[in-house]
Design a protein around this motif. Sequence first.
Motif, short mmCIF file in Angstrom:
data_model
loop_
_atom_site.label_atom_id
_atom_site.label_comp_id
_atom_site.label_asym_id
_atom_site.label_seq_id
_atom_site.Cartn_x
_atom_site.Cartn_y
_atom_site.Cartn_z
N SER A 188 19.13 166.93 59.47
CA SER A 188 20.35 166.28 59.98
C SER A 188 21.26 167.30 60.66
N ALA A 189 21.48 168.43 60.00
CA ALA A 189 22.31 169.47 60.62
C ALA A 189 21.71 169.87 61.95
N ARG A 190 20.40 170.04 61.96
CA ARG A 190 19.71 170.45 63.18
C ARG A 190 19.91 169.42 64.29
N PHE A 191 19.83 168.14 63.90
CA PHE A 191 19.94 167.09 64.92
C PHE A 191 21.30 167.13 65.62
N GLY A 192 22.35 167.30 64.83
CA GLY A 192 23.70 167.35 65.42
C GLY A 192 23.84 168.49 66.43
N TYR A 193 23.23 169.63 66.11
CA TYR A 193 23.29 170.75 67.05
C TYR A 193 22.41 170.49 68.27
N GLN A 194 21.24 169.92 68.00
CA GLN A 194 20.31 169.73 69.12
C GLN A 194 20.88 168.79 70.18
N ALA A 364 23.24 167.17 54.79
CA ALA A 364 22.02 166.74 54.09
C ALA A 364 22.30 165.65 53.07
N GLY A 365 23.57 165.46 52.74
CA GLY A 365 23.87 164.53 51.66
C GLY A 365 24.15 163.11 52.11
N ASN A 366 24.64 162.98 53.35
CA ASN A 366 25.25 161.70 53.74
C ASN A 366 24.53 160.97 54.85
N LEU A 367 24.56 159.65 54.76
CA LEU A 367 24.16 158.84 55.91
C LEU A 367 25.02 159.29 57.10
N GLY A 368 24.39 159.55 58.23
CA GLY A 368 25.16 160.02 59.39
C GLY A 368 25.62 161.46 59.26
N GLY A 369 24.98 162.23 58.37
CA GLY A 369 25.39 163.62 58.17
C GLY A 369 25.28 164.46 59.43
N TRP A 370 24.42 164.05 60.34
CA TRP A 370 24.23 164.81 61.59
C TRP A 370 25.50 164.80 62.43
N GLN A 371 26.40 163.84 62.19
CA GLN A 371 27.66 163.84 62.94
C GLN A 371 28.59 164.95 62.43
N SER A 704 29.73 157.33 55.22
CA SER A 704 28.56 157.64 54.41
C SER A 704 28.19 156.48 53.48
N HIS A 705 26.97 156.50 53.01
CA HIS A 705 26.54 155.50 52.01
C HIS A 705 27.24 155.75 50.67
N VAL A 706 27.91 156.92 50.55
CA VAL A 706 28.63 157.19 49.29
C VAL A 706 30.13 157.33 49.58
N HIS A 707 30.61 156.59 50.53
CA HIS A 707 32.05 156.60 50.84
C HIS A 707 32.84 156.22 49.57
N THR A 859 14.48 160.72 40.03
CA THR A 859 15.28 159.50 39.86
C THR A 859 16.00 159.09 41.16
N PHE A 860 15.68 159.79 42.26
CA PHE A 860 16.33 159.45 43.54
C PHE A 860 15.35 158.67 44.42
N PRO A 861 15.79 157.55 44.99
CA PRO A 861 14.93 156.88 45.97
C PRO A 861 15.02 157.60 47.31
N VAL A 862 14.13 157.26 48.24
CA VAL A 862 14.23 157.85 49.58
C VAL A 862 15.38 157.18 50.33
N HIS A 863 16.13 158.00 51.08
CA HIS A 863 17.25 157.53 51.91
C HIS A 863 17.12 158.14 53.30
N PRO A 864 16.13 157.77 54.08
CA PRO A 864 15.99 158.41 55.39
C PRO A 864 17.04 157.94 56.38
N ASP A 865 17.81 158.87 56.90
CA ASP A 865 18.83 158.50 57.90
C ASP A 865 18.12 157.84 59.08
N PRO A 866 18.61 156.70 59.54
CA PRO A 866 17.86 155.98 60.58
C PRO A 866 17.82 156.70 61.93
N VAL A 867 18.69 157.69 62.14
CA VAL A 867 18.68 158.40 63.41
C VAL A 867 17.96 159.74 63.26
N SER A 868 18.47 160.60 62.41
CA SER A 868 17.90 161.95 62.31
C SER A 868 16.65 162.00 61.44
#
Length: 941
Positions: A188-194, A364-371, A704-707, A859-868
């Motif tokens: 995600s961090a990489r995507f925001g820079y790219q 890496a933690g948040n939905l839309g973290g790449w922003q 974020s999904h954890v707002h 104990t964590f499900p997958v949460h793939p960000d739909p963009v990054s």
Amino acid sequence: MTEIPLQHHIAPSGEQITVRDLASCPPPERWQDWVEYDARAWPRKVEKRYEIIPTICFNCEAACGLLAYVDKETSRVKKFEGNPYHPGSRGRNCAKGPATINQVDDPERILYPLKRTGKRGEGKWERTTWDEVLETFARKIRAAIIEDRHDEVMYHVGRPGHDGYMERVLGAWGIDGHNSHTNVCSSSARFGYQVWCGADRPSPDHANARFILLISSHLETGHYFNPQAQRIIEGKMKGAKLAVMDPRLSNTASMADYWLPTWPGSETAVLLAMARIILVEKLYNCEYLCRWVNWQEYMAAEHPNKPQTFDCYIELLIDLYAEFTPAFAAQESGLSEETIIDIARQVGHAGTAFAAHTWRAATAGNLGGWQVSRALWFLSVLTGSIGTPGGTAPNTWNKFVPAPFIKPSPSEVWNELLFPPEYPLANYEMSILLPYFLCEGRGKLAAYFTRVYNPVWTNPDGTRWIEMLTNEQQVELHAALTPVWSETAWYADYVLPMGVGSERHDLMSQETHAGRWIGFRQPVLRVYKERNGEHVQYTYQANPGEVWEEDEFWIELSWRIDPDGSLGIRKYFESPYRPGQKLTIEEYYRWIFENSVPGLPQAAAKEHLSPLEYMRKYGAFEIPQEQAPVFTLNERELKPADLEGAQIDELSGKIIRNDTTIGMMVDGKAYEGFPTPSRKLEFYSPTLKEWGWPEYAIPSYIRSHVHHAAMNHDKSEYLLIPTFRLPTLIHTRSGNAKWLYEISNANPVWIHPTDAERIGVQTGDLVRVTTEIGYYVNRAWITDGIRPGIVACSHHLGRWRLDTSQGTDRWSSALVELGKTQDGIWRMRQLQGTLPFESADPDSSRIFWREGGVHQNLTFPVHPDPVSGMHCWHQKVTVEPAYPEDSYGDVYVDTNKAYKVYKDWLAMTRPQTHRPDSLRRPLWMIRPYRPAASAFKKQDS
Ligand code: SF4
């Protein structure tokens, strides 16, 4: 106290090195015969003679220099210290560097290749030979290639530790089989820079900055910990101010001038508010923005009826971000308005000396973290601090990857198990979804290599990985290439021991500062033997047991896949010096050092050494800046030869040759610019708009999904941060380092005192932490070092093994019972904590820690960000006192719920499957292994 006099000597790079005591930093002319008194013999003065051989630490990706002290009496490595001639680490290491000696001497280590004899996961092994391993895999891979099953061979890497070697191997095999761990790490961090600049990592020049802003300290306490930490302190000593945005009072935050404990996911709102203040108060770098941002493209596309002027663009910006007032940012983040305004002004006043960094944590933690990284880079753009002294460069400006002697053409294959249609923009492979894809029948794996990678333990929803790895229809043959036992190796067909930092060759370069260097990892005992006249054909003949190195393994395997050269593979593994003969690893690096590293042959010649001898002697080389400049590289002018046959687009100023934009006209000059479609910094991303996300075409805030609005504290709901780590540990490879476990051996749940009171727990009490799909039981640690409403748990502890004496190092693991108790429900219970054990190392009977931590990622499900495509790690959890039936370390997982969460997140994607150009992914976007352009187009079109 007597002051030890300062001593000065000059590094090969020309840098002056100052040390207090040369006795603790031997000069290179004495490395071949260094004498020290044996500390154990004190008070007698017993001399010990050492040969000192440099290598590179393998315990994080920073690639710091180490000096291995080889005892001449025993021919064993005695200790590791820092290499002062390494330009990144400059002789200083973190605790993990010297702890390499624990890994070398670990009595639990795997010394020979192992083959399973029972069912997968049953834990029955026999010793086998490298020859048998190579034959088995060569047969399997050769058949897949011949039968055009190119997507059935996969190499899945956790810690790469090298630059470019594997991409070359996989390219030679003609497959698209590179998978990585990156979408649980940094994609995600990489995507925001790219999106902004075409490079996907930042490289701050902390040492020369006036103001440093870090979004979390994760990088500075984990990845690149030591080299960047050194430079942050240097910057501070020269007067720079440091601000750290992190809800947790990390080591770095504790050294900061400003600790900004933002609510996770709100960072983008804060950064956009700061951007607006800089705009409103005219603190921006007008000239830089005007020249290097694609504002004309934005105005033409989105505001064609407005005046197409820079002034109008600035007015629009202020308007666009009108909602990002300090009050709004304060409400989202929990920071005060005054603090946000103060930091924004300091960033603006730092101008071109504003250094900034983010890597994991918020991104890496948040939905839309790449922003978050995109908004942070926005501040760098506004201040004109991209690639300036004291600013932040794209990493490619400070990293040097030399070319090998022959490079295969990119393969014509596209593997949808890696880049599926749902995630056309995913910055890295959709690694965490592999078990789901195989389960859904999207493919199978004939040969699967996990390489220093432990997905069962590291990835979210790890039990699904166990299910995948034990299914022989989905994964036909699996080898774990690993220096250490792991929870994943347990489910392999072959466990192949690979060397630690002093037992292998690799070439690495990292963006540790404003400079470019290469570091040469080498198998020190092999070098030692060869210097002393012994012939060593393969590195495993010099390493402990038959521990090998990947570089040689891949050469041997490739040769066997294509023994007669008919598949076109063998030629990439033939010597550049002895035509038709098998490449040796020495020849591979010798050619690179002789031909691909500017300045190295000359520096070597000055010392009457060959380039290879020079690298074997010093272990690193800094490329002189006159041969590899590092600042404002976007302003490199194109050469007349580049411009031959090129056209200039009148409107945009793009310089186009053979349908490719190669540069940009700015103020009448032809510049290289940035590797983006516009060759400028893309404030406006036509790519995001065209690929299904028009609302994100400019830097914007995604809740974020954890707002915090989603949390109800009265129902004991909290936000769990599972992304941080203790700086003394390595992801899943410190279990074999006794010194590190002696320092850090518990990962309690951080809870603020006000929350602890509400929950009714005290430090040391057991708590049950419940996620969407299960729960784990751990101890509480009540601390003011975490923001109220948030709990945190380090992800580097809680190792387990399923057998009394093997499976994961006993220094670090608990013996557990793990299994499905009914359809889809997995339970883990610790049967025995960490206990002393008898071994060749007397320290193993002195282990004093009994609880080695609790595993949480299962104990964590997958949460793939739909963009990054990044897994969004943060969790909404409930925290309660443990139940009567709970025990420390209990884990419970409902995989039916996990599957539902996977489907819910998959439904958030916007597949672009009916594009007129038939592209699967924008051609300009980087991929770690990049197939041919033709593979980017769907075959059936
Ligand atoms: S920062 Fe990384 S590479 Fe450097 S010594 Fe520590 S673990 Fe090794």
